[in-house]
Design a protein around this motif. Structure first.
Motif, PDB file in Angstrom:
ATOM      1  N   ASP A 218       0.833  -1.207   0.000  1.00 25.38           N
ATOM      2  CA  ASP A 218       0.000   0.000   0.000  1.00 25.38           C
ATOM      3  C   ASP A 218       0.870   1.261   0.000  1.00 25.38           C
ATOM      4  O   ASP A 218       0.569   2.244  -0.689  1.00 25.38           O
ATOM      5  CB  ASP A 218      -0.925   0.009   1.212  1.00 25.38           C
ATOM      6  N   LYS A 219       1.950   1.228   0.794  1.00 16.04           N
ATOM      7  CA  LYS A 219       2.840   2.390   0.861  1.00 16.04           C
ATOM      8  C   LYS A 219       3.535   2.616  -0.473  1.00 16.04           C
ATOM      9  O   LYS A 219       3.695   3.757  -0.925  1.00 16.04           O
ATOM     10  CB  LYS A 219       3.877   2.174   1.969  1.00 16.04           C
ATOM     11  N   TRP A 220       3.928   1.521  -1.134  1.00 18.37           N
ATOM     12  CA  TRP A 220       4.580   1.632  -2.439  1.00 18.37           C
ATOM     13  C   TRP A 220       3.622   2.213  -3.471  1.00 18.37           C
ATOM     14  O   TRP A 220       4.002   3.085  -4.265  1.00 18.37           O
ATOM     15  CB  TRP A 220       5.053   0.247  -2.886  1.00 18.37           C
ATOM     16  N   ILE A 221       2.358   1.779  -3.445  1.00 19.04           N
ATOM     17  CA  ILE A 221       1.345   2.292  -4.378  1.00 19.04           C
ATOM     18  C   ILE A 221       1.108   3.779  -4.132  1.00 19.04           C
ATOM     19  O   ILE A 221       0.984   4.574  -5.075  1.00 19.04           O
ATOM     20  CB  ILE A 221       0.035   1.495  -4.237  1.00 19.04           C
ATOM     21  N   GLN A 222       1.045   4.166  -2.853  1.00 17.46           N
ATOM     22  CA  GLN A 222       0.843   5.572  -2.513  1.00 17.46           C
ATOM     23  C   GLN A 222       2.006   6.430  -3.008  1.00 17.46           C
ATOM     24  O   GLN A 222       1.804   7.538  -3.525  1.00 17.46           O
ATOM     25  CB  GLN A 222       0.675   5.720  -1.004  1.00 17.46           C
ATOM     26  N   ASN A 223       3.234   5.929  -2.854  1.00 14.31           N
ATOM     27  CA  ASN A 223       4.405   6.684  -3.306  1.00 14.31           C
ATOM     28  C   ASN A 223       4.407   6.831  -4.824  1.00 14.31           C
ATOM     29  O   ASN A 223       4.759   7.891  -5.356  1.00 14.31           O
ATOM     30  CB  ASN A 223       5.687   5.985  -2.848  1.00 14.31           C
ATOM     31  N   VAL A 224       4.020   5.752  -5.534  1.00 18.78           N
ATOM     32  CA  VAL A 224       3.953   5.812  -6.993  1.00 18.78           C
ATOM     33  C   VAL A 224       2.899   6.817  -7.439  1.00 18.78           C
ATOM     34  O   VAL A 224       3.128   7.616  -8.353  1.00 18.78           O
ATOM     35  CB  VAL A 224       3.637   4.414  -7.571  1.00 18.78           C
ATOM     36  N   GLN A 225       1.741   6.796  -6.784  1.00 16.81           N
ATOM     37  CA  GLN A 225       0.671   7.720  -7.117  1.00 16.81           C
ATOM     38  C   GLN A 225       1.067   9.161  -6.829  1.00 16.81           C
ATOM     39  O   GLN A 225       0.775  10.075  -7.611  1.00 16.81           O
ATOM     40  CB  GLN A 225      -0.592   7.356  -6.314  1.00 16.81           C
ATOM     41  N   LEU A 226       1.778   9.348  -5.696  1.00 22.79           N
ATOM     42  CA  LEU A 226       2.224  10.704  -5.327  1.00 22.79           C
ATOM     43  C   LEU A 226       3.222  11.234  -6.347  1.00 22.79           C
ATOM     44  O   LEU A 226       3.187  12.401  -6.729  1.00 22.79           O
ATOM     45  CB  LEU A 226       2.854  10.669  -3.922  1.00 22.79           C
ATOM     46  N   LYS A 227       4.104  10.352  -6.815  1.00 19.80           N
ATOM     47  CA  LYS A 227       5.098  10.767  -7.816  1.00 19.80           C
ATOM     48  C   LYS A 227       4.424  11.123  -9.133  1.00 19.80           C
ATOM     49  O   LYS A 227       4.820  12.100  -9.798  1.00 19.80           O
ATOM     50  CB  LYS A 227       6.100   9.626  -8.026  1.00 19.80           C
ATOM     51  N   LYS A 228       3.386  10.376  -9.502  1.00 12.26           N
ATOM     52  CA  LYS A 228       2.646  10.700 -10.733  1.00 12.26           C
ATOM     53  C   LYS A 228       1.967  12.052 -10.616  1.00 12.26           C
ATOM     54  O   LYS A 228       1.939  12.830 -11.565  1.00 12.26           O
ATOM     55  CB  LYS A 228       1.604   9.618 -10.998  1.00 12.26           C
ATOM     56  N   ASP A 229       1.390  12.322  -9.425  1.00 11.69           N
ATOM     57  CA  ASP A 229       0.716  13.614  -9.212  1.00 11.69           C
ATOM     58  C   ASP A 229       1.713  14.768  -9.284  1.00 11.69           C
ATOM     59  O   ASP A 229       1.401  15.846  -9.813  1.00 11.69           O
ATOM     60  CB  ASP A 229       0.022  13.615  -7.858  1.00 11.69           C
ATOM     61  N   GLU A 230       2.927  14.555  -8.750  1.00 10.89           N
ATOM     62  CA  GLU A 230       3.943  15.605  -8.774  1.00 10.89           C
ATOM     63  C   GLU A 230       4.429  15.859 -10.204  1.00 10.89           C
ATOM     64  O   GLU A 230       4.712  17.005 -10.570  1.00 10.89           O
ATOM     65  CB  GLU A 230       5.123  15.189  -7.893  1.00 10.89           C
ATOM     66  N   ASP A 231       4.518  14.792 -11.009  1.00  9.88           N
ATOM     67  CA  ASP A 231       4.978  14.949 -12.391  1.00  9.88           C
ATOM     68  C   ASP A 231       3.973  15.736 -13.225  1.00  9.88           C
ATOM     69  O   ASP A 231       4.345  16.385 -14.210  1.00  9.88           O
ATOM     70  CB  ASP A 231       5.200  13.578 -13.028  1.00  9.88           C
ATOM     71  N   ARG A 232       2.699  15.670 -12.829  1.00  5.45           N
ATOM     72  CA  ARG A 232       1.688  16.433 -13.561  1.00  5.45           C
ATOM     73  C   ARG A 232       1.802  17.920 -13.294  1.00  5.45           C
ATOM     74  O   ARG A 232       1.401  18.741 -14.074  1.00  5.45           O
ATOM     75  CB  ARG A 232       0.293  15.947 -13.168  1.00  5.45           C
TER      76      ARG A 232
END
Length: 232
Positions: A218-232
């Motif tokens: 879950d933490k890994w998924i959250q970090n991946v999602q957060l990184k995608k949001d930052e790239d946007r």
């Protein structure tokens, strides 16, 4: 092209054949038993027969679950399940490992607790991810369910042993020594309580491991999602 073997199916068939052959020879042994066949030896052969028949029933359970609820048990877990049945019935009862190998029963009960805990964890995790099942369960709840699932089945197994020991005069709960001497007091309870305790230990280890795995995922998924949001 290299041929790919279906190892869980191969193991399944080998163990199934072993159980059928064991049943055949046990029945022959009971039919053509000598006149001086001791009662405790006849009880042992009856126990072997009951366990082998139950083993075949247990091997049919995964296919029933798949057909009725469309739940497929993972291949590695299926292999562990079949190997466990072989160790518990063919080696434990038929080859007498329970008496000849120290702590064989304890090892198997610990592994069964862990295996059942993993099974409970896998079932709820699959349902949790299924779009057809409207629920979203926390890792902690899934871990608690998996633990309770494993311990409950462990208790039902002890009830089964107690019941058939009384009905058929067997010794699954090991309240008698190999020579037929009955234990008394706490010694008579020792095997059952030890089995339940190691069931709980195995179930806890599997449930805790599953909980940690889900939290990390879950933490890994959250970090991946957060990184995608930052790239946007």
């Amino acid at each position: 092209m290299k041929k790919k073997y279906n190892w869980d199916k191969i193991l399944f068939n080998l163990v199934l054949v072993s159980l059928i052959i064991s049943i055949f020879f046990i029945i022959l042994r009971l039919i053509f038993q000598p006149k001086d066949f001791a009662d405790n030896i006849q009880t042992d052969y009856t126990l072997m027969l009951v366990q082998c028949i139950l083993g075949i029933v247990c091997m049919m359970i995964p296919s029933i679950v798949k057909r009725k609820w469309n739940i497929t048990i993972p291949s590695n877990m299926m292999i562990a399940y079949v190997v466990f049945l072989y160790c518990a019935i063919v080696l434990g009862e038929v080859r007498n490992f329970y008496y000849n190998i120290k702590n064989w029963d304890t090892i198997l009960h610990t592994l069964s607790g862990a295996m059942l805990g993993s099974l409970g964890f896998s079932i709820i995790s699959l349902l949790n991810k299924s779009e057809s099942v409207p629920m979203e369960l926390s890792p902690l709840f899934i871990a608690i369910f998996a633990f309770c699932f494993a311990v409950s089945l462990g208790c039902l197994w002890e009830i089964y042993e107690f019941t058939f020991d009384g009905i058929l005069g067997l010794n699954m709960q090991k309240f008698m020594l190999e020579d037929g001497t009955e234990l008394v007091g706490r010694l008579a309870l020792k095997d059952t309580m030890k089995d339940l305790i190691v069931d709980c230990i195995g179930a806890f280890v599997a449930s805790f491991g599953g909980y940690v795995s889900m939290k990390v995922q879950d933490k890994w998924i959250q970090n991946v999602q957060l990184k995608k949001d930052e790239d946007r």
